[in-house]
Design an enzyme around this catalytic site. Structure first.
Site, PDB file in Angstrom:
ATOM      1  N   ASP A 134      -0.152 -42.459 -50.325  1.00 30.23           N
ATOM      2  CA  ASP A 134      -1.057 -43.613 -50.364  1.00 30.23           C
ATOM      3  C   ASP A 134      -1.104 -44.355 -49.036  1.00 30.23           C
ATOM      4  O   ASP A 134      -1.766 -45.388 -48.923  1.00 30.23           O
ATOM      5  CB  ASP A 134      -0.643 -44.572 -51.490  1.00 30.23           C
ATOM      6  CG  ASP A 134       0.727 -45.194 -51.254  1.00 30.23           C
ATOM      7  OD1 ASP A 134       1.432 -44.729 -50.329  1.00 30.23           O
ATOM      8  OD2 ASP A 134       1.085 -46.137 -51.979  1.00 30.23           O
ATOM      9  N   GLY A 135      -0.402 -43.850 -48.000  1.00 28.95           N
ATOM     10  CA  GLY A 135      -0.453 -44.452 -46.673  1.00 28.95           C
ATOM     11  C   GLY A 135       0.714 -45.341 -46.325  1.00 28.95           C
ATOM     12  O   GLY A 135       0.834 -45.800 -45.177  1.00 28.95           O
ATOM     13  N   GLU A 136       1.610 -45.645 -47.281  1.00 26.75           N
ATOM     14  CA  GLU A 136       2.763 -46.488 -46.987  1.00 26.75           C
ATOM     15  C   GLU A 136       3.686 -45.815 -45.975  1.00 26.75           C
ATOM     16  O   GLU A 136       3.831 -44.594 -45.956  1.00 26.75           O
ATOM     17  CB  GLU A 136       3.553 -46.787 -48.262  1.00 26.75           C
ATOM     18  CG  GLU A 136       2.870 -47.741 -49.222  1.00 26.75           C
ATOM     19  CD  GLU A 136       3.749 -48.079 -50.415  1.00 26.75           C
ATOM     20  OE1 GLU A 136       4.940 -47.692 -50.411  1.00 26.75           O
ATOM     21  OE2 GLU A 136       3.242 -48.705 -51.361  1.00 26.75           O
ATOM     22  N   GLN A 184      -7.464 -62.814 -29.466  1.00 24.48           N
ATOM     23  CA  GLN A 184      -7.670 -63.917 -30.418  1.00 24.48           C
ATOM     24  C   GLN A 184      -6.546 -64.936 -30.209  1.00 24.48           C
ATOM     25  O   GLN A 184      -5.659 -65.106 -31.045  1.00 24.48           O
ATOM     26  CB  GLN A 184      -7.684 -63.380 -31.844  1.00 24.48           C
ATOM     27  CG  GLN A 184      -8.793 -62.360 -32.091  1.00 24.48           C
ATOM     28  CD  GLN A 184      -8.808 -61.855 -33.519  1.00 24.48           C
ATOM     29  OE1 GLN A 184      -8.770 -62.626 -34.462  1.00 24.48           O
ATOM     30  NE2 GLN A 184      -8.856 -60.535 -33.673  1.00 24.48           N
ATOM     31  N   LYS A 189     -20.020 -64.550 -16.281  1.00 25.91           N
ATOM     32  CA  LYS A 189     -20.582 -63.937 -17.484  1.00 25.91           C
ATOM     33  C   LYS A 189     -20.500 -64.905 -18.653  1.00 25.91           C
ATOM     34  O   LYS A 189     -19.709 -65.851 -18.650  1.00 25.91           O
ATOM     35  CB  LYS A 189     -19.850 -62.639 -17.832  1.00 25.91           C
ATOM     36  CG  LYS A 189     -18.472 -62.848 -18.445  1.00 25.91           C
ATOM     37  CD  LYS A 189     -17.853 -61.542 -18.923  1.00 25.91           C
ATOM     38  CE  LYS A 189     -16.514 -61.814 -19.619  1.00 25.91           C
ATOM     39  NZ  LYS A 189     -15.865 -60.589 -20.096  1.00 25.91           N
ATOM     40  N   THR A 246     -18.962 -54.966 -20.759  1.00 35.81           N
ATOM     41  CA  THR A 246     -18.791 -55.878 -19.629  1.00 35.81           C
ATOM     42  C   THR A 246     -18.658 -55.113 -18.332  1.00 35.81           C
ATOM     43  O   THR A 246     -19.253 -55.476 -17.307  1.00 35.81           O
ATOM     44  CB  THR A 246     -17.545 -56.754 -19.838  1.00 35.81           C
ATOM     45  OG1 THR A 246     -17.734 -57.571 -21.000  1.00 35.81           O
ATOM     46  CG2 THR A 246     -17.293 -57.651 -18.638  1.00 35.81           C
ATOM     47  N   THR A 279     -15.130 -51.686 -25.113  1.00 40.68           N
ATOM     48  CA  THR A 279     -16.384 -50.942 -25.310  1.00 40.68           C
ATOM     49  C   THR A 279     -17.070 -50.642 -23.977  1.00 40.68           C
ATOM     50  O   THR A 279     -18.088 -49.957 -23.960  1.00 40.68           O
ATOM     51  CB  THR A 279     -17.351 -51.732 -26.201  1.00 40.68           C
ATOM     52  OG1 THR A 279     -17.672 -52.972 -25.563  1.00 40.68           O
ATOM     53  CG2 THR A 279     -16.727 -52.008 -27.560  1.00 40.68           C
TER      54      THR A 279
END
Length: 358
Positions: A83-85, A143, A238, A272, A269
């Site tokens: 299950d990915g654990e 962030q 910018k 810039t 990405t």
């Protein structure tokens, strides 16, 4: 024994003593070249109180660091349930040991972050003496503040998670914002990839070089780099209009007829980056190179770089290149394993880490 033979033997003994003394002196001089604080005459592989472990996000970098330090990567069992654990088990004793865990929190970020937290918890429960998390790429670093209403400061949350899990110290490379160090309640050593990048571009000896910061936030980083390269500085103004979307306004500084080198901490990405290249070429730049510490290269990054007027993008191996980026003509990867290895040695031996950048 006659007097002539005795004289010969005496001369031979004196010569042997002189030779031994010379060899010891030479050994002493060679010993001075070892890393500051390193125990002479003893390999780190014999030090049972010093261990380096690796997660799954960048095993090749961990192996390269361990090769530099002169010790094997610690043995673990790291698997996943259906299950990915995450299932993690230490396969060697770490009781009382000075332990370093190398794990950049790169794509998939959440998976590698949780894996790191589970590894820290296992080390804490195995009574490790000190746990230092070595995070070459710190996910969620962008962030770092409330730039809009009702948003999370995720980089602070990640710092709290690492401390709560049981980390005693953190070793980070080229944070997106230096103030992220203040989010931690544990000691933080902040490394910069600039020595590796500066050395590379000095060897290239690019003519009429101008170092370019792609935004106002990177000016301090670019100014330091430009000083090391003895080159002038330019800035691209910018404005970020959305997530991963920027609009280049104008170039501040003279770049006409110059070879421009764009310096950034992350290439994601490449939006810039490509827009900055276009702005510099339109302002009269002769050619444009770029360098960044962290090659995230997500989404359309590779297509944008391939179709751009960029001469070359130089990155480090803090993050393993994605499959589509491996072998790309415009991308060159430099290793920072030596830099991280020296920092780990300094932390273990309780010597200065900042001296690595003098």
């Amino acid at each position: 024994m006659n007097s002539e033979a005795a004289a010969t033997v005496s001369a031979t003994v004196d010569t042997d003593k002189a030779t031994d003394a010379a060899e010891k002196a030479a050994d002493g001089k060679q010993g001075d070249k070892t890393a500051p604080g390193r125990k002479r005459g003893k390999s780190y592989s014999e030090d049972k109180r010093f261990k380096i472990f690796s997660g799954s996000s960048n095993r090749p970098l961990a192996e390269e660091v361990c090769k530099f330090v002169g010790m094997p990567v610690g043995e673990v069992r790291l698997q996943r349930f259906s299950d990915g654990e995450v299932y993690f088990q230490l396969l060697e004793n770490v009781r009382g040991a000075d332990v370093f865990v190398i794990q950049p929190t790169c794509y998939p970020v959440d998976q590698h972050l949780l894996e790191l937290l589970i590894m820290i918890d296992a080390l804490k429960r195995a009574s490790a003496g000190r746990i230092t998390v070595v995070i070459p790429y710190y996910g969620y670093a962008r962030q770092d503040r409330k730039d809009r209403p009702r948003v999370a400061i995720s980089s602070k949350l990640v710092a709290d998670l690492l401390s709560t899990a049981g980390a005693n110290r953190a070793l980070l490379v080229d944070l997106h914002a230096a103030q992220i160090q203040g989010f931690f309640n544990i000691p933080v050593d902040h490394l910069f990839a600039s020595p590796v990048l500066v050395s590379h571009f000095r060897e290239l000896n690019l003519p009429d070089l101008t170092v370019v910061s792609p935004d106002a936030g990177g000016v301090e980083r670019a100014r330091f780099f430009a000083k090391k390269m003895e080159a002038p500085l330019a800035i691209v103004d910018k404005r970020r209009t959305d997530l991963n979307v920027t609009e280049v306004m104008h170039v501040i500084g003279d770049v006409e007829g110059r070879t421009c080198l764009i310096l950034d901490d992350i290439v994601d990405t490449a939006g810039t980056l490509v827009k900055t290249v276009d702005a510099l070429m339109e302002a009269g730049a002769k050619s444009v190179y770029a360098c960044a510490t962290h090659a995230v290269l997500s989404g359309p990054a590779m297509e944008r770089i391939a179709n751009s007027r960029l001469e070359q993008l130089v990155v480090t191996n803090t993050i393993p290149l994605r499959e589509e980026a491996c072998g790309a003509a415009k991308i060159k990867v430099l290793s920072i394993a030596g830099l991280i290895g020296r920092a780990i040695e300094s932390i273990h031996m309780e010597t200065s880490v900042s001296s690595l950048f003098n």
